[in-house]
Design an enzyme around this catalytic site. Structure first.
Site, PDB file in Angstrom:
ATOM      1  N   ILE A 212      -5.999  -6.957  12.130  1.00  0.00           N
ATOM      2  CA  ILE A 212      -5.243  -6.833  13.385  1.00  0.00           C
ATOM      3  C   ILE A 212      -6.034  -6.023  14.413  1.00  0.00           C
ATOM      4  CG2 ILE A 212      -3.063  -6.059  14.412  1.00  0.00           C
ATOM      5  CD1 ILE A 212      -1.856  -6.291  11.525  1.00  0.00           C
TER       6      ILE A 212
ATOM      7  N   ASN B 118       0.850  -1.184   0.000  1.00  0.00           N
ATOM      8  CA  ASN B 118       0.000   0.000   0.000  1.00  0.00           C
ATOM      9  C   ASN B 118       0.883   1.230   0.000  1.00  0.00           C
ATOM     10  OD1 ASN B 118      -2.662  -1.024   0.153  1.00  0.00           O
ATOM     11  ND2 ASN B 118      -2.346  -1.525   2.300  1.00  0.00           N
TER      12      ASN B 118
ATOM     13  N   ASP C   8      -4.939  -5.778   2.585  1.00  0.00           N
ATOM     14  CA  ASP C   8      -6.109  -6.613   2.907  1.00  0.00           C
ATOM     15  C   ASP C   8      -5.867  -8.068   2.531  1.00  0.00           C
ATOM     16  OD1 ASP C   8      -7.655  -4.550   3.922  1.00  0.00           O
ATOM     17  OD2 ASP C   8      -8.233  -3.879   1.906  1.00  0.00           O
TER      18      ASP C   8
ATOM     19  N   LYS D  56      12.589 -16.492  -7.709  1.00  0.00           N
ATOM     20  CA  LYS D  56      12.121 -15.432  -8.607  1.00  0.00           C
ATOM     21  C   LYS D  56      11.371 -16.024  -9.799  1.00  0.00           C
ATOM     22  CE  LYS D  56      13.758 -11.558 -11.295  1.00  0.00           C
ATOM     23  NZ  LYS D  56      14.907 -10.869 -11.873  1.00  0.00           N
TER      24      LYS D  56
ATOM     25  N   PHE E  16      -7.790   3.962  12.164  1.00  0.00           N
ATOM     26  CA  PHE E  16      -7.724   5.008  11.151  1.00  0.00           C
ATOM     27  C   PHE E  16      -8.595   4.597   9.975  1.00  0.00           C
ATOM     28  CE2 PHE E  16      -4.702   8.563  11.501  1.00  0.00           C
ATOM     29  CZ  PHE E  16      -4.344   8.382  12.823  1.00  0.00           C
TER      30      PHE E  16
END
Ligand code: C5P
Length: 396
Positions: free
Chosen positions: A307, A209, A278, A288, A323
Site C-alpha cells: 500500500i 500480524n 505480506d 468452515k 514504519f
C-alpha cells in the site's frame, strides 16, 4: 502529564452540571495543570466551594469583594498569568452576561479583564439552548473568538432530551489538552493506516500480524490535535477512535488497500503504521474447513499489494511516512526500506522495545540521517513525529 506548567482558571457557574466540574478539575490537576477555581454565587447552590478547594488545593473565590485579596483586585490577581480561562458549566445567564461585556460578579469580571483565551462548556435545558436569545449570544461569543466546547445532546436533568448537556468531564479535559497543542498541521489532510490486517483462511480462521494499533492511534490523535483533518483506516483492534478522527474499519490488506487508494490522492500526508500481512490466502474457503475432509489442508499464499509503495508512486501524491519494525540492524534495514519504497521518512523501532505496550523507542530516518527520539509514551512520541513531519513538509 499533558498540562504540565499550564495555569488554568476554572470558572463554575450555576447549573446542575456543576457536579461534573469537580471531576473535570480532578482530571485537569491529574494532567499537571495548576488550577484556580472561581465560582458564581449560583454555582455554590449546586456544589460547595469546599469540594473545589479540596480538589484544587487552593482557596476558591466567589465574591468580588473577598477580603483575602489585600488590594481588592481579585479579578486581576486571580487570572494574572493564566494560560486559559475555562468556564464549565457555562449557564445561559452567564453567557448572556459575558456576551454583553457585563462585569457584575467576580467570574464575569475576570472574563472581561482577561488577556488569555476563553473556552466555554455550555450546559442548560434544551429550550434555553435553542432560545433565539441564547443562540444570538453564542454567535456573538464565537465572533469574539471565544471557544465553545459542546454542548452535547441527550438526556437532561429536567427529564427532557435534546441539545444542552455539558460534555463529559473527560471530553472537556481532552479538549483543553488539544487546545494547548501547537497547530503545526493546521489545514493539512492526513491519512493514517493502523493495526493489523486479517487474511481469512475460512469464515472463522485467518492469518494476522501482532499489532495493538496503539502507535497508529496515538499518531492519529496527535495529528488531529495539531490541527489536521485525520482519516484513520484501521484493521481490527480493540481501541476507540480518537476524538474528531474519521475512522474507517477494514479487515484484509485488500480492503485496506482499496480504502487508502480511494483517498490518497486527496490528502497531503500519508502515514502507514499498519502491520499489513505480506500474503493473503489464495484459496480461502467459503465454508468452515472440516477436519475430517481430505487430510491436512494446504494454504496457498499470494502476495498482497504494498500500500505504502503504491501511494508513494502516485504522481503528485502525498508526503509519505512509513514504519519499519525490525528485530535487528534497525538503521540498515530501515534506511534500505525507505529507499526501496521511495519515501522521505521512515520510523524505525525494534520490535522488542514497543510491542503492545504504552511506551516505545523510535528512530526517525530521513534523507539527512537518523534522529533517535528519547524513549517515551506512544502519545509523546506521536507528537514528536508530527512535529518532525511538520518541519519536513514546511509551512502551508
Ligand atoms: O515492507 P514492510 O512491511 O517491511 O514495510 C513496512 C511499512 O510499509 C509500514 O509502513 C507498513 O504500514 C507499510 N506496508 C504497506 N503495505 C504492505 C506492507 C507494508 O503499506 N503490504
Amino acid at each position: 502529564m499533558e498540562l504540565n506548567g499550564k495555569r488554568i482558571v476554572l470558572g463554575v457557574t450555576g447549573g446542575i452540571a456543576a457536579y461534573k466540574s469537580a471531576e473535570l478539575l480532578r482530571l485537569l490537576v491529574r494532567q499537571g495543570a495548576d488550577v484556580q477555581v472561581a465560582m458564581t454565587e449560583a454555582a455554590t447552590r449546586f456544589v460547595t466551594a469546599t469540594t473545589f478547594q479540596a480538589l484544587s488545593g487552593k482557596p476558591v473565590y466567589v465574591d468580588q469583594w473577598d477580603a483575602r485579596m489585600p488590594n481588592a483586585m481579585a479579578h486581576i490577581d486571580l487570572s494574572r498569568q493564566a494560560d486559559l480561562i475555562l468556564v464549565a458549566p457555562a449557564s445561559a445567564d452567564f453567557m448572556a452576561r459575558i456576551a454583553n461585556g457585563m462585569a457584575d460578579d467576580l467570574l464575569a469580571t475576570m472574563v472581561l479583564a482577561r488577556d488569555c483565551p476563553l473556552l466555554l462548556a455550555p450546559a442548560m435545558n434544551r429550550q434555553m439552548w435553542e432560545n433565539p436569545a441564547t443562540q444570538r449570544n453564542v454567535a456573538r461569543l464565537l465572533d469574539d473568538g471565544i471557544g465553545m466546547l459542546g454542548p452535547a445532546s441527550g438526556a437532561q436533568a429536567c427529564g427532557e432530551t435534546g441539545p444542552g448537556r455539558m460534555l463529559e468531564p473527560e471530553e472537556v479535559a481532552d479538549a483543553v489538552v488539544d487546545f494547548f497543542v501547537p497547530k503545526v498541521l493546521a489545514g493539512r489532510r492526513v491519512l493514517i493506516t493502523a493495526g493489523p490486517t486479517f487474511e481469512a483462511i475460512d469464515p472463522v480462521r485467518g492469518i494476522t500480524n501482532l499489532s495493538s494499533g496503539r502507535m497508529g492511534y496515538a499518531i492519529a490523535r496527535a495529528a488531529r490535535q495539531a490541527g489536521a483533518t485525520v482519516t484513520l483506516v484501521s484493521g481490527p483492534v480493540a481501541l476507540a477512535a480518537p476524538p474528531g478522527v474519521d475512522r474507517i474499519d477494514v479487515r484484509s490488506a485488500l480492503d485496506m488497500h482499496a480504502a487508502v487508494l480511494e483517498r490518497a490522492a486527496a490528502v497531503d500526508i500519508f502515514i502507514a503504521v499498519a502491520a499489513v500481512a505480506d500474503y493473503r490466502v489464495a484459496n480461502a474457503a467459503a465454508h468452515k474447513l472440516k477436519k475430517d475432509h481430505g487430510g491436512v489442508p494446504t494454504i496457498e499464499l499470494v502476495e498482497n499489494p504494498d500500500i505504502l509503495a503504491e501511494v508513494a508512486a502516485l504522481a503528485d501524491g502525498p508526503f509519505c511516512v512509513g514504519f519499519a519494525a525490525e528485530s535487528q540492524n534497525l538503521e540498515a534495514y530501515a534506511q534500505a526500506k525507505r529507499r526501496k519504497k521511495n519515501i522521505p521518512l521512515i520510523v524505525g523501532n525494534l520490535i522488542q522495545d514497543g510491542f503492545g505496550g504504552d511506551d516505545n523507542r523510535l528512530v526517525l530516518f530521513d534523507e539527512r540521517g537518523s534522529h533517535p527520539l528519547t524513549p517515551a509514551s506512544k502519545s509523546v512520541l506521536a507528537r514528536q513525529l508530527v512535529d518532525h513531519i511538520a518541519k519536513l513538509t514546511g509551512p502551508n
